[in-house]
Motif scaffolding. Sequence first.
Motif, PDB file in Angstrom:
ATOM      1  N   GLY A  30      15.400  11.314  -1.411  1.00 31.99           N
ATOM      2  CA  GLY A  30      14.643  11.582  -2.619  1.00 31.99           C
ATOM      3  C   GLY A  30      13.199  11.874  -2.282  1.00 31.99           C
ATOM      4  N   PRO A  31      12.378  12.003  -3.314  1.00 38.94           N
ATOM      5  CA  PRO A  31      10.957  12.296  -3.090  1.00 38.94           C
ATOM      6  C   PRO A  31      10.309  11.227  -2.217  1.00 38.94           C
ATOM      7  N   THR A  32       9.361  11.671  -1.413  1.00 35.93           N
ATOM      8  CA  THR A  32       8.778  10.800  -0.400  1.00 35.93           C
ATOM      9  C   THR A  32       7.429  10.256  -0.832  1.00 35.93           C
ATOM     10  N   PRO A  33       7.201   8.978  -0.636  1.00 32.90           N
ATOM     11  CA  PRO A  33       5.847   8.448  -0.844  1.00 32.90           C
ATOM     12  C   PRO A  33       4.942   8.925   0.278  1.00 32.90           C
ATOM     13  N   ILE A  34       3.828   9.555  -0.077  1.00 33.92           N
ATOM     14  CA  ILE A  34       2.928  10.103   0.944  1.00 33.92           C
ATOM     15  C   ILE A  34       1.472   9.791   0.569  1.00 33.92           C
ATOM     16  N   MET A  35       0.671   9.556   1.618  1.00 36.05           N
ATOM     17  CA  MET A  35      -0.775   9.437   1.418  1.00 36.05           C
ATOM     18  C   MET A  35      -1.441  10.657   2.051  1.00 36.05           C
ATOM     19  N   TYR A  36      -2.324  11.292   1.301  1.00 37.39           N
ATOM     20  CA  TYR A  36      -3.044  12.454   1.828  1.00 37.39           C
ATOM     21  C   TYR A  36      -4.522  12.122   1.941  1.00 37.39           C
ATOM     22  N   GLU A  37      -5.093  12.383   3.096  1.00 40.61           N
ATOM     23  CA  GLU A  37      -6.530  12.176   3.245  1.00 40.61           C
ATOM     24  C   GLU A  37      -7.180  13.438   3.761  1.00 40.61           C
ATOM     25  N   SER A  38      -8.495  13.460   3.637  1.00 40.26           N
ATOM     26  CA  SER A  38      -9.253  14.586   4.174  1.00 40.26           C
ATOM     27  C   SER A  38      -9.701  14.209   5.582  1.00 40.26           C
ATOM     28  N   PRO A  39      -9.775  15.171   6.511  1.00 40.98           N
ATOM     29  CA  PRO A  39     -10.002  14.805   7.912  1.00 40.98           C
ATOM     30  C   PRO A  39     -11.306  14.063   8.159  1.00 40.98           C
ATOM     31  N   ASP A  63      -1.663   3.090 -13.664  1.00 41.27           N
ATOM     32  CA  ASP A  63      -2.128   4.321 -13.046  1.00 41.27           C
ATOM     33  C   ASP A  63      -2.905   3.936 -11.801  1.00 41.27           C
ATOM     34  N   PRO A  64      -2.474   4.374 -10.651  1.00 38.48           N
ATOM     35  CA  PRO A  64      -3.151   3.962  -9.433  1.00 38.48           C
ATOM     36  C   PRO A  64      -4.524   4.582  -9.239  1.00 38.48           C
ATOM     37  N   VAL A  65      -4.854   5.610 -10.042  1.00 39.72           N
ATOM     38  CA  VAL A  65      -6.145   6.262  -9.834  1.00 39.72           C
ATOM     39  C   VAL A  65      -7.250   5.258 -10.076  1.00 39.72           C
ATOM     40  N   MET A 108       5.014   7.488  -4.389  1.00 45.12           N
ATOM     41  CA  MET A 108       4.299   6.297  -3.938  1.00 45.12           C
ATOM     42  C   MET A 108       3.714   5.554  -5.143  1.00 45.12           C
ATOM     43  N   ALA A 109       3.174   6.335  -6.089  1.00 41.35           N
ATOM     44  CA  ALA A 109       2.602   5.707  -7.279  1.00 41.35           C
ATOM     45  C   ALA A 109       3.683   4.913  -8.015  1.00 41.35           C
ATOM     46  N   ARG A 110       4.836   5.544  -8.216  1.00 40.46           N
ATOM     47  CA  ARG A 110       5.907   4.872  -8.961  1.00 40.46           C
ATOM     48  C   ARG A 110       6.363   3.617  -8.242  1.00 40.46           C
ATOM     49  N   LYS A 111       6.423   3.711  -6.916  1.00 38.53           N
ATOM     50  CA  LYS A 111       7.002   2.597  -6.167  1.00 38.53           C
ATOM     51  C   LYS A 111       6.071   1.396  -6.130  1.00 38.53           C
ATOM     52  N   PHE A 112       4.777   1.640  -5.921  1.00 34.55           N
ATOM     53  CA  PHE A 112       3.894   0.507  -5.681  1.00 34.55           C
ATOM     54  C   PHE A 112       3.009   0.155  -6.871  1.00 34.55           C
ATOM     55  N   TRP A 113       2.870   1.053  -7.817  1.00 33.84           N
ATOM     56  CA  TRP A 113       2.144   0.728  -9.049  1.00 33.84           C
ATOM     57  C   TRP A 113       3.036   1.066 -10.228  1.00 33.84           C
TER      58      TRP A 113
END
Lengths: 118, 873
Positions: free
Chosen positions: B671-680, B634-636, B625-630
């Motif tokens: 290929g590798p998947t763009p994913i967003m991970y959040e805490s519940p 560095d998206p951080v 996801m970082a590579r694709k959209f930024w």
Amino acid sequence: MPTQDDKDRLELLQGTLDLLILRTVIFGPQHGQGIARAIQQTSEEELFVEHGALYPALQRLEERRWIAAKWGTSSNNRKARFYSLTAAGRKQLVKETTKWKRLTTAIGRILGSEAKEG
Amino acid sequence: MFWRRRKSSDFGAEIEAHIQHESQRLREQGISEAEARAAARRAFGNLTRAQENFYEGSHWMWWDHLVSDVRYAARVLLKAPGPALTVMVALMLGIGANSAIFAVINTVLLHPLPYPHSDRIVNIARSGGSGVTVPMFTYWEQNSGFFEDLAAYQPGIGMNLSGGDKPQLINTMKTSRNYFRLFGASPVIGRTFSVEEDQPGGPRVAVLSYSLWQRRFAGSPSILDKWITLGGAPCLVIGVLSPGFKPTPVADVWVPLQADPNSSDEAHVLAVGARLPPNVTLAQASSSVAVLVKRCVETHPHQLGKDERIQVTLMQQQVTGDVRPALLLLMGAVGLVLLIACANVANLLLARSTGRQKEIAIRAAIGAGRGRIVRQLLTESLLLAFAGGALGLMMGSWGVRMLLALTPGDLPRIQEMSPFPTLDPWVSGFAVLLTVVTGVVFGLFPAVQSSQPELVSSLKESSSRGGAGLQHNRMRSALVTAEIAIAVVLSCGATLLIRSFAAMHATNLGFDPQNLLTLQVSLAGPGYSRSAEVDRIAREFVERAEHIPGVESAAMASALPLWGRQDMLFDIPGHTPLEGFRFTGDVQWRFVSPHYFDVLRIPLISGRLLREQESGRTVVISQAMARKFWPNRDPVGQTILIGPGLGAGFDQGPVEVVGVVGDVRERLEFGPTPIMYESPYEIPDGAMALVNRTLDAILIRTIPGVAPVAVSEAVKQALIAIANLPVTNVRTMEQVSLDSTARQNFNLLLLSLFATIALLLAAVGIYGVMSYSVEQRTHELGVRAALGATPGETLWLVLAQAFRMTVVGVALGVAASFGLTRLLAGQLFRVKSSDALTFTAVPVVLVAVALAAAWIPALRASRLDPMMALRNE
């Protein structure tokens, strides 16, 4: 002797054998040999029934339920299968006789005119 | 009126009585006894003929002949049980396998759907197969009197059924009121939803399936108006459906959809079905729907993407369309196996007819007509065929059970399969048809061939050197060559699939799947609709689980790796979206408890991982996801919006990207998947409810040396203790990875099985032909040996013959494979349908198999004693 008279006798057509059998049996139960004898005698030895053809004919008539069969003892104490006319057989006999009479009358008219002339 | 057949013995007795009468009469005339009897006989005419005529007149001769043919055939076959058994086994495999696959195809593809007027029921969905949104459905509901019984349903929601006994995860479906009328489901007790119950904010009611009612509530009628706990909240049971209702997709509980016409939910989750009114065609329906959709989009702009269309298809098509190509391919493959079996049968029959030239010549010499001989030979092959077919049908039923055990769980309509599939008239009819065709086609040729023997030469010559033998030999070699070709085709197909499978599972997943236990739980329903509650469960569980002996770390997530199905819109403020799109993108999204990345050993690339406590909504993204959209930054530290435009239930302000983690593949083929991970904790309730509609996942990493399964009991107990959560799908991560290619696995297994059977049958065929050939050449080989050929040379001679035959077959097979494996191209991963390795390996294997099969006959040939051979006539 049967063999010498063979050549003189007339061969029976298959359909008429059935008719003759029915007619013979009308007088009472009779076994195969007796039927053959009766036909020969009554026709004054004119008609010859091949015994090998008789039994299949009897079988046919029995299948059509025009005659009924039962094992019994003959006059000289021998086992034999006796055939008798059934009601349906009686009707069939009448029908066939009528047909035969019409046929022979018609043929006779044609031949008869010639005979008169001849 | 039944005519009781008069016995021949009776007739015979009558004739005998007649003869006796006649001879007695003649004796009375003075002729001697012997003369009299002879004369009586002559007067009768041909006695035997009379008996025969009687017999033929009073019997169905064709039946008579049939019975005597069958008896004779049985005797012949029992005398030489070896070849007969081989044929029966070959046919059993061929017909059995075909019947099994056909039984599946019959239920899945051929039977109409088990609903009344199923050919008028249509499915209305987005092109591409996914569902429609709630607002679109409610718009249709209000504005289309056009369809009958328009209904929407949301299947496959696992929910917890608790209260009373141990809790259970059951399959729930949310449906609109008309669902039951549409699919002809009637309640056996109680009723289905009323109008009030299907309104937003309506009461919580449920309708149960018959099997659930029996399984869990013992079929007691007191279930009506009882409260059960479904999805953590109470629910009133208002009815139970009849046992005959077996819908696809399956469900155990139905709850009202309660669709809100004023919602702006843009999630495409609803499946929609309807019945076409009489005299309306599919085309008319499609155009009406198109008009309706256009009007809807005018008033609700975002219900449908710019390039998306709504399609109306027959429900039968939609349910089975996916599996159709694969099933048909399998049917083709198994048909090829039958062909090989038949070729073996034909070979055997040819071999036997060669050896029976003498017998047939004798029959012909004493008066059997050609037709009579053919009938008799055909009866033998049909008898074999029926024996093999009957065994095959029995085997087929076992085969179906095995198939069902192997099938990926999502093969549609499997629940409609009856427990005795081979008793279905279509299936057994199919098997009988196959049997008869096999028996006739492959029995007819040898029968016709050998029914016209050259009488004199056959009767004179030794049985093993009949002139017809040479022609038969050529025919048999041709048949075996064909078998080899078919075996090559099947083997190439199977090998390609194997290579593809290996390639898929060799890819780097991005995480470490070893020593991982996985389970799935349901957090669907009102009881878990608040993120705070989910977060509590996650925290407490991880706390307890990490204290279980043998557990290294634990995590809870909204989906298993490789099984993520939840996409979520996101937007980068200030970033121009692509043409025609409102927001930056739509990527996979899941919530994970903080130890998730440790459990899976996903590396951190930059920034940090999610913490136990966050001071605002944060997200960690994958490298892809970082590579694709930024691409250049560095998206951080950047902020994004998650779930923009979906309302307050989803989007409550900017979310900070705090870290980037290593790539993970969610689909092995991609290929590798763009994913967003959040805490519940920080996820808005609306989003939480959405993502919990599918099963959530528990992941446990065990310490090295402890098998993952060993801790599963303890984990299950922990879940019960915390929130009374039942579990399902207890598997290791490796198993999960394997299951992610379930459909391909199924095809692979079956095709490999068929290829193996084909190879075996071909080997048997080769053995048979070579064996027979050696026997026929005994004399010749004896001469060679006498003239100085060594055993080694004889061995080579025979093997060379086999080799020549095989090479031709292999060449034909390879040529055919080039064309046929194109059919598999859609299923192959990183392997061309003309893969060089496959097309080299398979021929080599086949030649090896052929030589192995020919080895024993060759050995026998090389060990011939020349004296015996020369004497052998």
